[in-house]
Design an enzyme around this catalytic site. Structure first.
Site, short mmCIF file in Angstrom:
data_model
loop_
_atom_site.label_atom_id
_atom_site.label_comp_id
_atom_site.label_asym_id
_atom_site.label_seq_id
_atom_site.Cartn_x
_atom_site.Cartn_y
_atom_site.Cartn_z
N GLY A 16 0.82 -1.21 0.00
CA GLY A 16 0.00 0.00 0.00
C GLY A 16 0.85 1.26 0.00
O GLY A 16 2.07 1.22 0.20
N ARG A 40 -1.52 -9.33 1.31
CA ARG A 40 -2.40 -10.36 0.75
C ARG A 40 -1.57 -11.36 -0.06
O ARG A 40 -0.55 -11.01 -0.65
CB ARG A 40 -3.45 -9.74 -0.16
CG ARG A 40 -4.42 -8.79 0.50
CD ARG A 40 -5.64 -8.59 -0.40
NE ARG A 40 -5.29 -8.42 -1.79
CZ ARG A 40 -5.17 -7.24 -2.41
NH1 ARG A 40 -5.36 -6.11 -1.74
NH2 ARG A 40 -4.88 -7.18 -3.69
N MET A 123 -0.48 10.86 12.76
CA MET A 123 0.78 10.63 13.45
C MET A 123 1.70 11.84 13.41
O MET A 123 2.82 11.79 13.92
CB MET A 123 1.50 9.42 12.82
CG MET A 123 0.73 8.12 12.91
SD MET A 123 0.72 7.46 14.58
CE MET A 123 -0.30 5.99 14.35
N HIS A 153 -8.44 16.16 1.21
CA HIS A 153 -7.64 14.97 0.99
C HIS A 153 -7.75 14.51 -0.46
O HIS A 153 -8.62 14.96 -1.20
CB HIS A 153 -8.09 13.83 1.92
CG HIS A 153 -7.56 13.95 3.31
ND1 HIS A 153 -8.18 14.72 4.28
CD2 HIS A 153 -6.47 13.41 3.91
CE1 HIS A 153 -7.50 14.64 5.41
NE2 HIS A 153 -6.46 13.86 5.21
N LYS A 157 -9.30 8.78 -0.86
CA LYS A 157 -9.61 8.59 0.56
C LYS A 157 -11.04 8.12 0.71
O LYS A 157 -11.96 8.67 0.09
CB LYS A 157 -9.39 9.89 1.34
CG LYS A 157 -9.57 9.72 2.85
CD LYS A 157 -9.09 10.93 3.61
CE LYS A 157 -9.30 10.77 5.12
NZ LYS A 157 -8.59 9.59 5.68
#
Length: 263
Positions: A16, A40, A123, A153, A157
């Site tokens: 990702g 995956r 974060m 964004h 998203k």
């Protein structure tokens, strides 16, 4: 094993956008040991070049690496599953997933009494400093200033408003003594009448490749204050998550931690 010098980490979703950034930064951090990347099964071949274990089975990996810190930015459903696995094995977990529902948050909170868990919708150090500063502004400006929040964004998203916008808006509402769920306005449409005094709007814009912009507005008599945080790259979030992993590795289960605890 994690120790005072080196922290073992396991990254979820290595293919990702955020997962790939976390993998790259973890590999280059002398204070981290990247032990495994989870992805995956149909994408594992994309990670063959990594110098660590690559697997689609978090349960099996944690059996090999006790106390390694799991770092994940996935989906609410996946987060709940990963938290349960970490609880069984006793591994700390840093969660950057947004959009968790109340019942899912309850599961995360319960797990935090059994294993170290840190959850943060953002974060970034700057955003978490804002969480400390905005309540001071609310209190100093007083009720004469209307409060609103806007976030922007990228077009991919999935949740809206963003978890960061919600957290910022919640802290503003709480500073004024409001229950956020009672005053929030996530949509305005049609003839809705004048803006109420006890109201806090949150607007979500989507487009392009914007990493994340958040602006808090204070509309007062004769003036307007805007405070904006703009994230220039995902590295900002990834660095914060890895810094949190180092911090969390040295903690015991207590309560659900947040980035503010690490500052």
């Amino acid at each position: 094993m994690a120790n005072d010098l080196i922290t073992d980490v396991i990254i979820m979703g290595g293919c990702g956008r955020m997962g790939g950034t976390l993998v790259r930064l973890a590999q280059n951090d002398p204070e981290l040991a990247l032990k495994a990347v989870i992805e995956r099964k149909d994408r594992l071949d994309e990670l063959e070049s990594l110098d660590c274990l690559v697997s689609d089975d978090l349960d099996a990996v944690l059996a090999q690496y006790p106390r390694a810190v799991v770092v994940e930015f996935t989906s609410p459903e996946a987060t709940v599953e990963h938290v349960g696995i970490c609880k069984r094995h006793g591994n700390p977990i840093v969660i950057g997933t947004t959009g968790l529902k109340p019942d899912q948050l309850a599961i995360v909170n319960e797990a935090a009494t059994r294993v170290p868990v840190l959850l943060a919708p953002n974060m970034s150090v700057g955003v978490n400093v804002l969480l400390k500063v905005l309540p001071m502004l609310v209190q100093m400006l007083g009720p004469a200033y209307d409060m609103e929040m806007m976030e922007i964004h990228h077009s991919r998203k999935k949740d809206a408003p963003s978890g960061t916008a919600l957290k910022l808006a919640e802290c503003m509402a709480q500073a004024r003594g409001w229950n956020y769920d009672e005053v929030k306005k996530h949509a305005r449409d049609g003839i809705i009448g004048e803006r109420g005094e006890k109201e806090l709007g949150v607007v979500a814009l989507r487009g392009g490749d914007v990493v994340g912009d958040h602006t808090a507005y204070f509309f007062g008599p004769g003036e307007r204050i805007e405070i904006t945080h703009r994230a220039h790259s995902r590295e900002n979030f990834a660095q914060g998550a890895l810094r949190a992993a180092k911090w969390l590795a040295k903690r015991e289960p207590e309560r659900l931690f947040n980035i503010g605890d690490t500052l």
